[in-house]
Design a protein around this motif. Structure first.
Motif, mmCIF file in Angstrom:
data_model
loop_
_atom_site.group_PDB
_atom_site.id
_atom_site.type_symbol
_atom_site.label_atom_id
_atom_site.label_comp_id
_atom_site.label_asym_id
_atom_site.label_seq_id
_atom_site.Cartn_x
_atom_site.Cartn_y
_atom_site.Cartn_z
ATOM 1 N N GLY A 30 0.742 -1.172 -0.162
ATOM 2 C CA GLY A 30 0.136 0.034 0.008
ATOM 3 C C GLY A 30 0.942 1.270 0.135
ATOM 4 N N THR A 31 1.912 1.111 0.803
ATOM 5 C CA THR A 31 3.035 2.486 0.816
ATOM 6 C C THR A 31 3.581 2.810 -0.419
ATOM 7 O OG1 THR A 31 3.078 1.989 3.038
ATOM 8 C CG2 THR A 31 4.634 3.325 2.135
ATOM 9 N N LEU A 32 3.909 1.547 -1.130
ATOM 10 C CA LEU A 32 4.672 1.529 -2.621
ATOM 11 C C LEU A 32 3.619 2.273 -3.468
ATOM 12 C CD1 LEU A 32 6.961 0.923 -4.458
ATOM 13 C CD2 LEU A 32 5.699 -1.311 -4.686
ATOM 14 N N PHE A 33 2.345 1.742 -3.492
ATOM 15 C CA PHE A 33 1.506 2.169 -4.591
ATOM 16 C C PHE A 33 1.025 3.559 -4.403
ATOM 17 C CE2 PHE A 33 0.724 -2.340 -5.542
ATOM 18 C CZ PHE A 33 1.569 -2.395 -6.644
ATOM 19 N N PHE A 34 1.144 3.937 -3.106
ATOM 20 C CA PHE A 34 0.710 5.300 -2.523
ATOM 21 C C PHE A 34 1.634 6.293 -3.294
ATOM 22 C CE2 PHE A 34 0.896 8.843 0.306
ATOM 23 C CZ PHE A 34 -0.334 9.533 -0.079
ATOM 24 N N PHE A 35 3.072 5.738 -3.169
ATOM 25 C CA PHE A 35 4.057 6.545 -3.571
ATOM 26 C C PHE A 35 4.142 6.496 -5.108
ATOM 27 C CE2 PHE A 35 8.442 6.620 -5.152
ATOM 28 C CZ PHE A 35 8.983 7.921 -4.600
ATOM 29 N N ALA A 40 -6.149 2.746 -7.270
ATOM 30 C CA ALA A 40 -6.681 1.530 -7.017
ATOM 31 C C ALA A 40 -6.244 0.256 -6.229
ATOM 32 C CB ALA A 40 -7.010 0.960 -8.490
ATOM 33 N N MET A 41 -4.637 0.184 -6.484
ATOM 34 C CA MET A 41 -4.019 -0.560 -5.707
ATOM 35 C C MET A 41 -3.748 -0.266 -4.103
ATOM 36 S SD MET A 41 -3.722 -2.925 -7.922
ATOM 37 C CE MET A 41 -2.601 -3.921 -6.893
ATOM 38 N N VAL A 42 -3.920 1.049 -3.918
ATOM 39 C CA VAL A 42 -3.579 1.411 -2.498
ATOM 40 C C VAL A 42 -5.231 0.794 -1.919
ATOM 41 C CG1 VAL A 42 -3.883 3.382 -0.950
ATOM 42 C CG2 VAL A 42 -2.383 3.560 -3.074
ATOM 43 N N TRP A 43 -6.248 1.293 -2.409
ATOM 44 C CA TRP A 43 -7.434 0.439 -2.021
ATOM 45 C C TRP A 43 -7.637 -0.961 -1.948
ATOM 46 C CZ3 TRP A 43 -10.234 3.359 1.120
ATOM 47 C CH2 TRP A 43 -10.363 4.674 0.879
ATOM 48 N N ALA A 44 -6.806 -1.652 -2.813
ATOM 49 C CA ALA A 44 -6.723 -3.065 -2.818
ATOM 50 C C ALA A 44 -5.641 -3.627 -1.557
ATOM 51 C CB ALA A 44 -6.142 -3.628 -4.163
ATOM 52 N N SER A 45 -4.863 -2.932 -1.528
ATOM 53 C CA SER A 45 -4.095 -3.137 -0.272
ATOM 54 C C SER A 45 -4.787 -2.925 1.016
ATOM 55 C CB SER A 45 -2.693 -2.576 -0.213
ATOM 56 O OG SER A 45 -2.801 -1.015 -0.034
ATOM 57 N N ALA A 46 -5.656 -1.774 0.991
ATOM 58 C CA ALA A 46 -6.314 -1.865 2.399
ATOM 59 C C ALA A 46 -7.447 -2.861 2.714
ATOM 60 C CB ALA A 46 -7.391 -0.568 2.104
ATOM 61 N N VAL A 47 -7.880 -3.286 1.305
ATOM 62 C CA VAL A 47 -8.862 -4.551 1.602
ATOM 63 C C VAL A 47 -7.991 -5.756 2.061
ATOM 64 C CG1 VAL A 47 -10.044 -6.166 -0.015
ATOM 65 C CG2 VAL A 47 -10.275 -3.987 -0.237
ATOM 66 N N LEU A 48 -6.755 -6.027 1.467
ATOM 67 C CA LEU A 48 -5.848 -7.100 1.848
ATOM 68 C C LEU A 48 -5.648 -6.943 3.421
ATOM 69 C CD1 LEU A 48 -4.252 -9.644 1.227
ATOM 70 C CD2 LEU A 48 -2.254 -7.955 0.655
ATOM 71 N N LEU A 49 -5.357 -5.768 3.956
ATOM 72 C CA LEU A 49 -5.280 -5.365 5.385
ATOM 73 C C LEU A 49 -6.505 -6.146 6.103
ATOM 74 C CD1 LEU A 49 -3.187 -3.976 7.189
ATOM 75 C CD2 LEU A 49 -4.952 -2.089 7.393
#
Length: 76
Positions: A30-35, A40-49
């Motif tokens: 999520g940090t990588l995709f935020f950077f 969309a991938m930041v939200w996907a990583s939030a779902v993975l969390l």
């Protein structure tokens, strides 16, 4: 410090390890995709969390938690 009642476990169980590893991976990507500015991938990583939290809860209820029947504590 010694606990006269006994060690409460502090999450040294397969359920806790699985949950923490999944959530650590989610925060890292999520940090990588935020950077990289990929929302969309930041939200996907939030779902993975959240998935990591649910996996830990399910494994705990399946007996792999600290006080579960499938968990064998190890001596330090």
């Amino acid at each position: 410090m010694s606990n006269p009642i006994g060690d409460p476990g502090h999450g040294h169980s397969p359920a806790a390890w699985a949950a923490v590893i999944i959530m650590l991976v989610a925060v890292s990507i999520g940090t990588l995709f935020f950077f990289l500015d990929v929302p969309a991938m930041v939200w996907a990583s939030a779902v993975l969390l959240v998935v990591g939290l649910i996996v830990g809860w399910i494994l705990s209820k399946a007996g792999y938690g600290v006080n579960g029947p499938k968990y064998a504590p190890k001596e330090h």
